[in-house]
Enzyme design. Structure first.
Site, short mmCIF file in Angstrom:
data_model
loop_
_atom_site.label_atom_id
_atom_site.label_comp_id
_atom_site.label_asym_id
_atom_site.label_seq_id
_atom_site.Cartn_x
_atom_site.Cartn_y
_atom_site.Cartn_z
N ASP A 36 20.72 5.39 -0.88
CA ASP A 36 20.00 6.56 -1.40
C ASP A 36 20.44 7.86 -0.71
OD1 ASP A 36 18.42 5.27 -3.30
OD2 ASP A 36 16.86 4.78 -1.84
N LYS A 80 11.15 -1.52 -1.26
CA LYS A 80 12.31 -1.16 -0.44
C LYS A 80 12.15 -1.51 1.05
CE LYS A 80 14.17 2.54 -3.32
NZ LYS A 80 14.69 3.92 -3.36
#
Ligand code: ATR
Length: 277
Positions: free
Chosen positions: A102, A66
């Site tokens: 997220d 990420k």
């Protein structure tokens, strides 16, 4: 021509994203396919070059890539840049743009049981990438206080310092947070502690839990961690990681297709994959 989407991670075999997104493509009659790609760190740059060359519509990025993906993208939106992590990439006319869904995914799931964050006292456990996304997103919602407890307290203090929104916040040891637990309306567990196979582990003691509080665990395997089970038994309201997972996926799907997908169907699909109801 079929559009390609996918998820880059390592390992990736257990990802539930392919089934979730492929079901949505078929539901909305979109000519596309979503595949899991296991990519080693040293191959990440080549993987992105390949996806760009073949005109992939977009892709998700998961553990451990990420943060490492960022230098290979053309643009990163402001929130994802401040978090320092991208989980969704959109190919806009050949330009690869990184986002982080997220934190907002977590917030949308949380809003199902806590409609308003404003004025709440929050404790976040953990100070990794997931905690950063959640903390930065919730900080915008004006909680009265949001503390972070972490095994490495300095990491929690750094996260608070780097948050672009100023709120009242303290970095705590796990023990300090445990003894002060009754003070919080909302406790959010963001570490891997309690995840299968080590399902008996718990990140902190709930002895002082406020029974009127809400406890969220971002883990969804098992569906009920040891922490959530004890919190529920002590009378608190609990939420597992399914909501965050589904909403982060729904936000990614919306960025790729412009369609806001059927959340209930996505949840049932994911629960089905996990053997739940
Ligand atoms: P992610 O990006 O998925 O959030 P991460 O960046 O590796 O993952 O962060 C993991 C978090 O879990 C950190 O807060 C980590 O604590 P440290 O900052 O002290 O490393 C926490 N964590 C992981 N294993 C732990 C353990 N056994 N006990 C306590 N905390 C743990």
């Amino acid at each position: 021509m079929k559009k390609l989407f996918g998820v880059l991670g390592n390992p990736i075999g257990h990802s539930m994203s392919p089934v979730m997104h492929n079901d949505l493509f078929s539901l909305y009659d979109i000519n596309a396919i979503y595949l899991p790609f296991q990519v080693k760190e040293e191959d990440l740059s080549d993987a992105v070059i390949g996806l760009r060359a073949i005109g992939a519509g977009g892709f998700n990025v998961t553990v451990p890539h990420k943060s490492k993906i960022i230098p290979f993208l053309d643009e990163v939106d402001e929130l994802a840049a401040s978090i320092g992590a991208v989980n969704t990439v959109v190919n806009r006319d050949g330009k690869l743009i990184g986002f982080n869904t997220d934190g907002l995914g977590f917030l949308k799931g949380l809003n199902e049981i806590v409609p308003k964050i404003e004025g709440k006292r929050i404790l976040v456990i953990g100070a990794g990438g997931a905690a950063r996304a959640i903390f930065f997103t919730l900080a915008k919602e004006s909680p009265i206080q949001m503390d972070i407890a972490n095994r490495t307290v300095e990491k929690a203090a750094r996260l608070i310092e780097e948050c672009p929104y100023s709120i009242s916040s303290k970095a705590l040891t796990i023990e300090e947070a445990g003894s002060n637990l009754g003070h919080y309306d909302l406790v959010i567990q963001t570490t891997m502690i309690g995840m299968a196979p080590k399902i008996t582990e718990q990140p902190l003691s709930l002895k002082n839990l406020n029974p009127h509080s809400v406890i969220c665990d971002i883990i969804y395997n098992p569906l009920e961690t040891s922490l959530l089970r004890e919190a529920r038994e002590r009378g608190a309201k609990v939420q597992n990681g399914i909501d965050m997972f589904v909403y982060q996926g729904a936000l990614a799907f919306e960025k790729w297709t412009g369609i806001s997908p059927d959340i209930q169907r996505m949840k049932e699909n994911v629960l089905g994959q996990l053997g739940g109801k």
